[in-house]
Design an enzyme around this catalytic site. Structure first.
Site, short mmCIF file in Angstrom:
data_model
loop_
_atom_site.label_atom_id
_atom_site.label_comp_id
_atom_site.label_asym_id
_atom_site.label_seq_id
_atom_site.Cartn_x
_atom_site.Cartn_y
_atom_site.Cartn_z
N CYS A 53 0.83 -1.20 0.00
CA CYS A 53 0.00 0.00 0.00
C CYS A 53 0.87 1.25 0.00
O CYS A 53 1.39 1.65 1.05
CB CYS A 53 -0.94 -0.02 1.21
N CYS A 95 -0.47 4.10 2.19
CA CYS A 95 -0.27 3.90 3.64
C CYS A 95 1.20 4.09 4.02
O CYS A 95 1.51 4.69 5.04
CB CYS A 95 -0.69 2.49 4.07
N ASP A 96 2.11 3.56 3.23
CA ASP A 96 3.51 3.46 3.66
C ASP A 96 4.49 4.34 2.88
O ASP A 96 5.65 4.46 3.27
CB ASP A 96 4.00 2.00 3.54
#
Ligand code: NAP
Length: 308
Positions: A133, A136-137
């Site tokens: 992701c 997200c990261d």
């Protein structure tokens, strides 16, 4: 309580199905395992959903979908469905925690989850360099070098997203033709910090106690290997359906995607499927929304016959 319909999953397909059912006067339980929005929450920008000519952020669209549904008396049930059992004229949905939900019809909108790459080192460095992701990261790799693997829309889109944050993106794809849309490929070719590493596969993900530090890439024709130094690897090699909880009577393809007809009917009368969990070619927010509306319409017709 016996609901008219239980909708499983609160992504674009599930939210649309619930909206159409509740607006037709049905009692609806929407069972959600995670924040509403599904996969769009892991998408930075959505450029191809009509009505947003300047694109829309995934989380913004998820919020708008959720706000639309909030206007209606849909019962929101938090939980994960572990089994669907057919009873006399209704279905009983067991949850991993909490009371079962009973409904006369079920619309399965559970979507799909990322597929693992299967390369040595993936498990060891999962969460310590290996991610699925970018939204997200990605920020953890600000100013650093990362690798993206895959050649579909997800890999291309997320490589572009990451190129705006990191120092350099290596996009590793096993062929030289991309499966993803041409518009993304063109943008990638215009971006000066994305290096295309085509006809290549990742043989190993390497690193140490501090996390991943490189990947070994092999050219599929020459067999030549190359070490790419990078602290992050973003894996976008396709999706797997979330359908294992369904009874064997619901027919699926070899991978587990649910087979439906054009009305979203499955092989079990009363169970419908919509969105990415379905066996189909086009997996888009727009097609998920269309599937959700179609499935709800078919479920309404099923309920009419059931109650006649
Ligand atoms: P996908 O379209 O199935 O693409 C997967 C990619 O990974 C393919 O390029 C495939 O290579 C490659 N791959 C598969 N297994 C591999 C392996 N073991 N090693 C290396 N490479 C491997 O998956 P996706 O990109 O996640 O997209 C899923 C669905 O969502 C698609 O229908 C897509 O169109 C849709 N989607 C749409 C958008 C959008 O329209 N904006 C955004 C994201 C996703 P090959 O090409 O050689 O098979």
């Amino acid at each position: 309580m016996m609901y008219d319909a239980a909708v499983i999953g609160a992504g674009p397909a599930g939210i649309t199905a619930a909206l159409y059912l509740v607006r037709s006067g049905m009692s609806v339980a929407l069972i959600e395992n995670g924040a509403p929005g599904g996969q769009i929450l892991a998408t930075a920008e959505i450029e191809n959903y009509p009505g947003f000519p300047k694109s829309v952020k995934g989380w913004e669209l998820a919020d708008l979908f959720d706000a639309h549904l909030a206007e209606y008396p849909v019962v929101r049930v938090r939980g994960e469905v572990s089994a669907v059992e057919q009873a006399e004229g209704f279905f009983r949905l067991a949850l991993t925690e909490g009371e079962p939900v009973e409904a006369k019809t079920v619309v399965v909108c559970t979507g799909a989850k990322h597929r693992d790459l299967g390369a040595p080192g993936e498990d060891e460095f999962r969460g310590r360099g290996v991610s699925y992701c970018a939204v997200c990261d990605g920020n953890f790799y600000r100013g650093r070098d990362v690798v993206v693997v895959g050649g579909g829309n997800s890999a291309l889109e997320e490589a572009l997203y990451l190129s705006r944050i990191v120092n350099k993106v290596y996009l590793v794809h096993r062929r030289d033709a991309f499966r993803g849309a041409r518009v993304y490929e063109d943008k990638i070719r215009e971006t000066n910090n994305i290096e295309l590493v085509t006809k290549s596969v990742i043989d190993e993900i390497c690193g140490g106690p501090a996390g991943m530090d490189s990947v070994i890439v092999r050219h599929v024709e020459s067999g030549e290997t190359r070490t790419i130094e990078a602290e992050g690897l973003f894996v976008y090699v396709g999706m797997l359906p979330v359908s294992a909880f369904l009874p064997g009577e619901v027919t699926k393809d070899a991978v587990g995607f649910i087979l439906t007809d054009a009305e979203m009917c499955t092989s079990v009368p009363g169970i419908f499927a919509a969105g990415d969990v379905r066996s189909k070619r086009c997996r888009q927010v727009s097609s998920a929304v269309g599937d959700g509306a179609t499935a709800a319409t078919a479920a309404l017709s099923y309920l009419e016959h059931l109650n006649a």
